[in-house]
Design a protein around this motif. Structure first.
Motif, PDB file in Angstrom:
ATOM      1  N   LEU A 244       0.839  -1.194   0.000  1.00  0.00           N
ATOM      2  CA  LEU A 244       0.000   0.000   0.000  1.00  0.00           C
ATOM      3  C   LEU A 244       0.878   1.249   0.000  1.00  0.00           C
ATOM      4  CD1 LEU A 244      -2.713  -0.923   2.686  1.00  0.00           C
ATOM      5  CD2 LEU A 244      -2.777  -1.300   0.211  1.00  0.00           C
ATOM      6  N   HIS A 245       0.313   2.343  -0.491  1.00  0.00           N
ATOM      7  CA  HIS A 245       1.001   3.628  -0.486  1.00  0.00           C
ATOM      8  C   HIS A 245       0.489   4.433   0.706  1.00  0.00           C
ATOM      9  CE1 HIS A 245       2.268   7.649  -1.774  1.00  0.00           C
ATOM     10  NE2 HIS A 245       3.069   7.059  -2.638  1.00  0.00           N
ATOM     11  N   PRO A 246       1.354   5.197   1.372  1.00  0.00           N
ATOM     12  CA  PRO A 246       0.875   5.927   2.553  1.00  0.00           C
ATOM     13  C   PRO A 246      -0.168   6.990   2.264  1.00  0.00           C
ATOM     14  CG  PRO A 246       3.153   6.531   2.023  1.00  0.00           C
ATOM     15  CD  PRO A 246       2.807   5.349   1.178  1.00  0.00           C
ATOM     16  N   THR A 247      -0.183   7.559   1.059  1.00  0.00           N
ATOM     17  CA  THR A 247      -1.112   8.663   0.796  1.00  0.00           C
ATOM     18  C   THR A 247      -1.911   8.523  -0.491  1.00  0.00           C
ATOM     19  OG1 THR A 247       0.685   9.913  -0.258  1.00  0.00           O
ATOM     20  CG2 THR A 247       0.286  10.338   2.078  1.00  0.00           C
ATOM     21  N   ILE A 248      -1.624   7.537  -1.334  1.00  0.00           N
ATOM     22  CA  ILE A 248      -2.344   7.362  -2.592  1.00  0.00           C
ATOM     23  C   ILE A 248      -3.062   6.018  -2.568  1.00  0.00           C
ATOM     24  CG2 ILE A 248      -2.156   7.246  -5.111  1.00  0.00           C
ATOM     25  CD1 ILE A 248       0.470   8.793  -4.878  1.00  0.00           C
ATOM     26  N   THR A 249      -4.365   6.024  -2.912  1.00  0.00           N
ATOM     27  CA  THR A 249      -5.163   4.791  -2.902  1.00  0.00           C
ATOM     28  C   THR A 249      -6.167   4.823  -4.054  1.00  0.00           C
ATOM     29  OG1 THR A 249      -4.999   4.759  -0.492  1.00  0.00           O
ATOM     30  CG2 THR A 249      -6.646   3.322  -1.489  1.00  0.00           C
ATOM     31  N   PRO A 250      -6.310   3.716  -4.798  1.00  0.00           N
ATOM     32  CA  PRO A 250      -5.539   2.473  -4.746  1.00  0.00           C
ATOM     33  C   PRO A 250      -4.225   2.592  -5.513  1.00  0.00           C
ATOM     34  CG  PRO A 250      -7.304   2.243  -6.331  1.00  0.00           C
ATOM     35  CD  PRO A 250      -7.471   3.600  -5.720  1.00  0.00           C
ATOM     36  N   TYR A 251      -3.195   2.063  -4.911  1.00  0.00           N
ATOM     37  CA  TYR A 251      -1.847   2.102  -5.467  1.00  0.00           C
ATOM     38  C   TYR A 251      -1.145   0.859  -4.936  1.00  0.00           C
ATOM     39  CZ  TYR A 251       2.357   4.625  -7.164  1.00  0.00           C
ATOM     40  OH  TYR A 251       3.478   5.030  -7.849  1.00  0.00           O
ATOM     41  N   VAL A 263      -2.209  -1.860  -9.818  1.00  0.00           N
ATOM     42  CA  VAL A 263      -3.080  -0.745 -10.155  1.00  0.00           C
ATOM     43  C   VAL A 263      -2.521   0.488  -9.456  1.00  0.00           C
ATOM     44  CG1 VAL A 263      -5.397   0.229  -9.923  1.00  0.00           C
ATOM     45  CG2 VAL A 263      -5.102  -2.202 -10.472  1.00  0.00           C
ATOM     46  N   ALA A 264      -2.154   1.506 -10.219  1.00  0.00           N
ATOM     47  CA  ALA A 264      -1.503   2.688  -9.658  1.00  0.00           C
ATOM     48  C   ALA A 264      -2.252   3.935 -10.121  1.00  0.00           C
ATOM     49  CB  ALA A 264      -0.037   2.743 -10.093  1.00  0.00           C
ATOM     50  N   LEU A 265      -3.212   4.366  -9.335  1.00  0.00           N
ATOM     51  CA  LEU A 265      -4.063   5.508  -9.689  1.00  0.00           C
ATOM     52  C   LEU A 265      -3.606   6.732  -8.904  1.00  0.00           C
ATOM     53  CD1 LEU A 265      -7.520   3.673  -9.664  1.00  0.00           C
ATOM     54  CD2 LEU A 265      -5.870   3.914 -11.544  1.00  0.00           C
ATOM     55  N   GLY A 266      -3.001   7.676  -9.606  1.00  0.00           N
ATOM     56  CA  GLY A 266      -2.343   8.772  -8.924  1.00  0.00           C
ATOM     57  C   GLY A 266      -3.186  10.005  -8.687  1.00  0.00           C
ATOM     58  N   ASN A 267      -4.426  10.043  -9.173  1.00  0.00           N
ATOM     59  CA  ASN A 267      -5.235  11.239  -8.936  1.00  0.00           C
ATOM     60  C   ASN A 267      -6.717  10.881  -8.899  1.00  0.00           C
ATOM     61  OD1 ASN A 267      -6.301  11.313 -11.726  1.00  0.00           O
ATOM     62  ND2 ASN A 267      -4.218  11.978 -12.285  1.00  0.00           N
ATOM     63  N   ASP A 268      -7.544  11.850  -8.549  1.00  0.00           N
ATOM     64  CA  ASP A 268      -8.976  11.615  -8.359  1.00  0.00           C
ATOM     65  C   ASP A 268      -9.680  11.301  -9.676  1.00  0.00           C
ATOM     66  OD1 ASP A 268      -8.634  12.146  -5.647  1.00  0.00           O
ATOM     67  OD2 ASP A 268      -9.016  14.296  -5.909  1.00  0.00           O
ATOM     68  N   ARG A 269      -9.238  11.929 -10.761  1.00  0.00           N
ATOM     69  CA  ARG A 269      -9.859  11.647 -12.058  1.00  0.00           C
ATOM     70  C   ARG A 269      -9.660  10.186 -12.442  1.00  0.00           C
ATOM     71  NH1 ARG A 269      -7.978  10.629 -16.688  1.00  0.00           N
ATOM     72  NH2 ARG A 269      -5.857  11.228 -16.081  1.00  0.00           N
ATOM     73  N   GLN A 270      -8.453   9.685 -12.250  1.00  0.00           N
ATOM     74  CA  GLN A 270      -8.192   8.293 -12.571  1.00  0.00           C
ATOM     75  C   GLN A 270      -9.029   7.353 -11.706  1.00  0.00           C
ATOM     76  OE1 GLN A 270      -3.946   7.957 -12.078  1.00  0.00           O
ATOM     77  NE2 GLN A 270      -3.499   8.606 -14.183  1.00  0.00           N
TER      78      GLN A 270
END
Length: 416
Positions: A244-251, A263-270
């Motif tokens: 898990l990533h400390p501040t980005i989810t799901p990542y 699955v690496a979604l870096g922003n709200d749009r994604q």
């Protein structure tokens, strides 16, 4: 004897720069290999009859009679090897002679170890005032731990890196883990190369050389990046989170019907688009999940639903669907699978060069691609001391009789 007239001329941006490399194992050789790839002439000084320790760090070994390890091969291309006994005055005189013709000296002896041989910065800068002299140690030239030995695994632990690496507390296999590569040694080598390039620019501007003090602990602390910043600026102590990533989810990784994907979604749009793709509009519109700032805090409320949806997919179908939607996704590859990727082939990442006897050495090349001064691969990782005679003659102008006398005395050696 190396026939350097048959080697391609350096084309990289450091062509014309000479590096005297007194380092061994990984952090120092990784740095000097970078400089060599960039065009510098790197003269690697090894201990007669011994050579770099990593030559024996196998299996696997290169099957060419030298029995040099694959570990050694990864960090020593674009260098020429000479063997000099620096414990003897005649050997020290040779190193000083090389330093007088060098732009850079790189070493990773313990603090003060080279001073007793008259090969420290103070001594060599007296010979060459504009010399750039880089020292790599475990803890640096100053501080209460300066005299301690430092090793990659030890520094990964001491720096806090292992406290944020591994499964989370309360999960199977929980506990600190080291990285799968010697990331501390490698990052220190990178920081050393960056520092040397900056010092070269300073010398170009001012004519001044200088001493660069690199520590494994300092380099690894710098790599804590966002984890250190979270504590220093937000008083949040980082913990192990597995994948898990400390501040980005799901990542993270998810299990499909036939294997795992990332699955690496870096922003709200994604995230919104991903939920719509899965037919889970309810998750996309839930105010607990719409913003990245709150999504990680509430991950336990939606990750099980995401996992259940992805478990229905074949991994290839999921990857195709996400790529069509412009969403970041990928497989968890083995090293052989990664090296065989079409993208890796298209970029020319894997290269090969032959040793003097025709044995091919394959390697992952320098990642930067220059439009005007491209790197090239001129020298395969050398056998220990294979270039002693050629370098003494070509760089120091010694004749055969003088070189023969040094060889007979044991001050220098040729190929083991």
């Amino acid at each position: 004897m190396a026939d350097n007239t048959k080697s391609p001329a350096p084309t990289g941006p450091l062509a014309g720069i000479t590096v005297l490399d007194l380092s061994r194992v990984l952090a120092g050789p990784w740095c000097s290999q970078i400089l060599g790839d960039l065009g510098a002439d790197v003269i690697k000084v090894e201990q007669p009859g011994q050579g770099d320790d990593t030559r024996r760090w196998g299996p696997p070994f290169l099957q060419d009679g030298s029995r040099d390890s694959a570990y050694y091969l990864c960090a020593n291309r674009n260098k020429r090897s000479v063997a000099i006994d620096i414990a003897r005055p005649e050997g020290q005189a040779l190193v000083k002679a090389f330093a007088a013709k060098a732009d850079i000296v790189l070493e990773n002896f313990r603090v003060g170890a080279l001073a007793k041989y008259g090969l420290d910065y103070a001594a060599l800068s007296a010979v060459k005032p504009d010399l750039i002299y880089a020292s790599i140690t475990g803890f640096g030239q100053t501080g209460p731990d300066k005299d301690k030995g430092g090793y990659d695994f030890l520094i990964q632990a001491m720096s806090g890196l292992m406290s944020v690496t591994g499964p989370a507390d309360g999960t199977p296999g929980a506990g600190p883990l080291k990285a799968g590569i010697p990331v501390t040694d490698l990052s220190t080598g990178l920081y050393a190369a960056i520092s040397i390039l900056a010092a070269l620019q300073h010398r170009t501007r001012t004519g001044e050389g200088q001493h660069i003090d690199l520590a494994l602990l300092d380099a690894q602390m710098a790599l804590l990046a966002n984890q250190a910043s979270g504590w220093l600026n937000g008083a949040v102590e980082p913990k192990r989170l597995g994948n898990l990533h400390p501040t980005i989810t799901p990542y993270q990784d998810f299990a499909c019907a036939d294997g795992s994907v990332i699955v690496a979604l870096g922003n709200d749009r994604q995230f919104h688009q991903f939920c719509l793709m899965l037919g889970r509009d309810d998750l996309a519109d839930d105010p607990r999940f719409t913003l990245s700032s709150t999504r990680s805090d509430n991950r336990a409320a939606f990750l099980p639903a995401i996992a259940a949806e992805l478990a229905k997919w074949q991994s290839a179908d999921l990857i195709a669907a996400m790529e069509a939607a412009g969403l970041p996704v990928g497989r968890v590859n083995s090293v052989p699978e990664a090296l065989a990727l079409p993208q890796v082939a298209a970029r020319g990442t894997v290269q090969a060069i032959e040793r003097q006897d025709g044995t091919e050495v394959r390697f992952v090349g320098f990642p930067g691609q220059f439009s005007k001064s491209p790197v090239n691969y001129r020298h395969a990782p050398p056998r220990s001391a294979q270039d002693t005679r050629g370098v003494l003659a070509g760089v120091l102008g010694m004749g055969d009789a003088e070189i023969d006398a040094l060889l007979a005395s044991g001050v220098v050696a040729d190929t083991l």
